[in-house]
Design an enzyme around this catalytic site. Structure first.
Site, PDB file in Angstrom:
ATOM      1  N   THR A   1      23.063  36.905 -33.819  1.00  0.00           N
ATOM      2  CA  THR A   1      22.929  35.677 -34.617  1.00  0.00           C
ATOM      3  C   THR A   1      22.538  35.988 -36.050  1.00  0.00           C
ATOM      4  O   THR A   1      23.088  35.420 -37.003  1.00  0.00           O
ATOM      5  CB  THR A   1      21.898  34.731 -33.979  1.00  0.00           C
TER       6      THR A   1
ATOM      7  N   GLN B   1      27.456  35.688 -40.835  1.00  0.00           N
ATOM      8  CA  GLN B   1      27.416  35.344 -42.254  1.00  0.00           C
ATOM      9  C   GLN B   1      28.012  33.969 -42.532  1.00  0.00           C
ATOM     10  O   GLN B   1      27.494  33.200 -43.331  1.00  0.00           O
ATOM     11  CB  GLN B   1      28.190  36.411 -43.049  1.00  0.00           C
TER      12      GLN B   1
ATOM     13  N   GLY C   1      29.056  30.670 -40.954  1.00  0.00           N
ATOM     14  CA  GLY C   1      28.409  29.372 -40.804  1.00  0.00           C
ATOM     15  C   GLY C   1      28.688  28.737 -39.464  1.00  0.00           C
ATOM     16  O   GLY C   1      29.018  29.415 -38.494  1.00  0.00           O
TER      17      GLY C   1
ATOM     18  N   GLU D   1      37.402  28.283 -43.386  1.00  0.00           N
ATOM     19  CA  GLU D   1      37.675  29.625 -42.888  1.00  0.00           C
ATOM     20  C   GLU D   1      38.996  29.628 -42.125  1.00  0.00           C
ATOM     21  O   GLU D   1      39.615  28.575 -41.914  1.00  0.00           O
ATOM     22  CB  GLU D   1      36.523  30.121 -42.016  1.00  0.00           C
TER      23      GLU D   1
ATOM     24  N   HIS E   1      37.251  41.501 -35.821  1.00  0.00           N
ATOM     25  CA  HIS E   1      37.153  40.885 -37.137  1.00  0.00           C
ATOM     26  C   HIS E   1      38.000  41.695 -38.103  1.00  0.00           C
ATOM     27  O   HIS E   1      37.919  42.921 -38.126  1.00  0.00           O
ATOM     28  CB  HIS E   1      35.698  40.840 -37.612  1.00  0.00           C
TER      29      HIS E   1
ATOM     30  N   ARG F   1      42.096  34.942 -36.863  1.00  0.00           N
ATOM     31  CA  ARG F   1      41.665  36.338 -36.942  1.00  0.00           C
ATOM     32  C   ARG F   1      42.571  37.303 -36.192  1.00  0.00           C
ATOM     33  O   ARG F   1      42.750  38.454 -36.617  1.00  0.00           O
ATOM     34  CB  ARG F   1      40.235  36.452 -36.404  1.00  0.00           C
TER      35      ARG F   1
ATOM     36  N   HIS G   1      34.380  42.442 -32.747  1.00  0.00           N
ATOM     37  CA  HIS G   1      33.473  41.448 -33.334  1.00  0.00           C
ATOM     38  C   HIS G   1      32.948  40.421 -32.346  1.00  0.00           C
ATOM     39  O   HIS G   1      31.774  40.045 -32.419  1.00  0.00           O
ATOM     40  CB  HIS G   1      34.223  40.731 -34.466  1.00  0.00           C
TER      41      HIS G   1
ATOM     42  N   ARG H   1      38.937  33.064 -30.569  1.00  0.00           N
ATOM     43  CA  ARG H   1      37.900  32.191 -31.130  1.00  0.00           C
ATOM     44  C   ARG H   1      38.212  31.857 -32.581  1.00  0.00           C
ATOM     45  O   ARG H   1      38.472  32.745 -33.398  1.00  0.00           O
ATOM     46  CB  ARG H   1      36.536  32.879 -31.064  1.00  0.00           C
TER      47      ARG H   1
ATOM     48  N   LEU I   1      28.674  29.827 -33.224  1.00  0.00           N
ATOM     49  CA  LEU I   1      27.311  29.301 -33.341  1.00  0.00           C
ATOM     50  C   LEU I   1      27.244  27.864 -32.849  1.00  0.00           C
ATOM     51  O   LEU I   1      26.241  27.449 -32.251  1.00  0.00           O
ATOM     52  CB  LEU I   1      26.828  29.382 -34.797  1.00  0.00           C
TER      53      LEU I   1
END
Length: 541
Positions: free
Chosen positions: A50, A54, A56, A124, A244, A290, A351, A386, A392
């Site tokens: 966590t 970076q 959000g 993003e 990532h 990604r 990642h 994802r 998060l």
């Protein structure tokens, strides 16, 4: 096993939470007013994945956005494997989750708008709108620090730092299993003690350290997935490991992540000669999901025989870059790169673990009393890939769902009523004088996973990995059976098991979809839409 006079006392709690990231601490804070809670942390309580997030948290917070759009973007990124109900529930709970964090004091970045202050939202990869709330470029750190600060003020939460769960304790009276706690090793004394609780929440994160290159901290060793598997829980979609696209390429950087938000704010991916290349792979270019970006970078690196590609945002004003990415800017300066004036060398790295322990909408696993939340779990939200900043959000939503369900039980079991399991027995093991075996197997495992089970796969390579992992599993079991356990050995035992699960899952899926690209089956099979790869562990012995 027999107890001795040296046995440590048995600890008893209403709820045992294994893990101290966003999921674990969120669950603890919701439970603490009503239950006595223990939180185990492998290291310091504020250390974990966590902290290193970076970008959000994605949530519908702007009038121009909508739940339907967020759902549609998530389904698109998930490549036909998301569970629609899970996606809708999670997206709908997003605004409330952000409000809860704001109430705790998380310092999200704000901006002036029509004479008022509002959350600054960034965009993003995979998102069709700006919906990512962030705290500059250190959102995870801001959330973790706030949760830990709040935790310290709650008297009904006991925190055990540098304590590592070894295995879950499952009582199987009459053939009906139920979790009743865990064996836990104190990192200072190396003593293993029994911690009893009628409810256990796994919040241990993912398994990216199974790969040679990872953006994750060292603790991401698949502990919860391995413990749940040994306890008898099914896992799903473990073949979908997200790489990532952009980690800083530097020998001393130790896989420092360059946030996707850099591309979201206009960063370009370049070849060594300065040529952009993402338009050749996807109409969304640098803002593609990604899996597409990571595979494109991997393709170009192999095609040209280069060590890295470059991420360039130096065409934006220097003050803009410093304001939006202060942490990344300062860290890159330490390694000799000024992102306001030059491109950054980047490579993909493991990642995020999109699969995990299967749970229902309340976070319940197959074992009564055992819950899982966050990256350790499979909820159906991510599908085959994802979408950025949904992780998060999932942590917060499912931790809250698990806590609410636990509190809804009208007549909960009391820890005092749990059966007394055998204490940990070390009477027939010795201290090892060959720790090099552990370090060698650790290195070999991570390298073979990178070489054979990476971004682009092939069936013959998967079979080669499967055979070698089988040998490593036998070696680790032999070592585990004869020597006193250490944190490194516990992690290696978990990692080699998770590696085996990943390979077997990849062999099961005979198509290319999302994060799983295999040359033998390069096309997506529509017949497998909505079909997760589910593995069931053998009956416990």
């Amino acid at each position: 096993m027999t107890a001795t006079q040296m046995d440590p006392p048995v600890e008893r709690f209403d709820v045992l939470i294994i893990g101290s990231g966003a999921s674990g601490l969120t669950a603890a804070l919701h439970l603490a007013p009503f239950r006595r809670v223990a939180v185990l942390s492998k290291g310091p309580v504020d250390e974990g994945s966590t902290r290193y997030a970076q970008g959000g948290i994605s949530a519908v917070l702007d009038k121009a956005d909508s739940f339907d759009a967020h759902v549609a973007d998530t389904l698109d990124a998930g490549a036909g494997l998301c569970e629609i109900d899970a996606v809708r529930r999670t997206v709908a709970a997003g605004p409330e989750a952000i409000q809860w964090l704001l109430g705790l004091g998380v310092p999200f970045t704000r901006e002036a708008h029509e004479g008022r202050s509002r959350l600054h939202l960034t965009r993003e990869g995979g998102h069709s709108a700006r919906r990512v709330a962030h705290a500059a470029d250190a959102t995870g750190q801001a959330i973790e620090d706030t949760l830990v600060h709040t935790l310290r003020e709650r008297p009904r939460i006991d925190v055990f730092e540098r304590h590592m769960a070894v295995d879950l304790i499952v009582h199987r009276a009459g053939g009906s299993p139920r979790v009743i706690g865990a064996y836990v090793q104190d990192g200072k004394t190396r003593q293993v003690q029994t911690v009893l609780a009628p409810v256990v929440i796994l919040a241990t994160g993912g398994a990216s350290k199974v790969y040679l290159y990872s953006s994750n901290p060292d603790g991401a060793t698949g502990d919860g997935i391995a413990m749940a598997w040994r306890a008898g829980c099914r896992v799903a979609n473990m073949e979908f490991m997200q790489f990532h696209p952009t980690c800083l390429f530097h020998p001393k950087a130790k896989s420092f992540l360059i946030s996707e938000a850099v591309r979201g704010e206009g960063g370009h991916l370049l070849l060594p000669g300065g040529e952009r290349f993402m338009e050749r792979f996807d109409r969304r270019a640098e803002l593609a999901p990604r899996d597409i970006v990571a595979r494109a970078i991997d393709h170009e690196m192999k095609r040209l025989g280069i060590d890295c590609v470059y991420l360039d945002i130096s065409h934006r004003p220097p003050e803009f870059v410093r304001e939006h990415f202060p942490t990344i800017h300062q860290r890159c300066l330490q390694y000799g790169f000024d992102m306001t004036a030059e491109p950054l060398p980047v490579v993909p790295a493991a990642h995020y673990t999109c699969g995990g322990v299967m749970v229902n909408r309340h976070g319940q696993t197959d074992i009564p009393g055992l819950y899982a939340a966050g990256e350790v779990s499979y909820t159906g939200l991510h599908g085959a890939n994802r979408m950025a900043s949904n992780s998060l959000l999932e942590c917060l939503v499912y931790a809250r769902a698990a806590a609410d369900h636990i509190l809804s039980v009208a007549d909960p079991l009391r820890p005092e009523s749990l059966p007394q399991p055998p204490n940990w027995d070390e009477s027939r093991v010795t201290d090892s004088d060959e720790e090099v075996v552990v370090s060698h197997d650790w290195d070999e495992l991570r390298r073979l996973m990178w070489d054979y089970v990476g971004i682009v796969r092939r069936r013959d390579r998967l079979l080669r990995a499967q055979r070698r992992i089988g040998v490593l599993m036998d070696e680790v079991h032999e070592y585990y059976s004869h020597y006193r356990i250490t944190p490194d050995l516990i992690e290696l035992r978990n990692l080699v098991l998770v590696a085996d699960i990943i390979v077997n899952s990849a062999l099961e899926r005979r198509e290319s979809r999302g994060l799983h690209y295999i040359r033998d089956y390069p096309e997506r099979n529509p017949a497998l839409d909505g079909q997760p790869t589910v593995l069931t562990p053998p009956p416990p012995t």
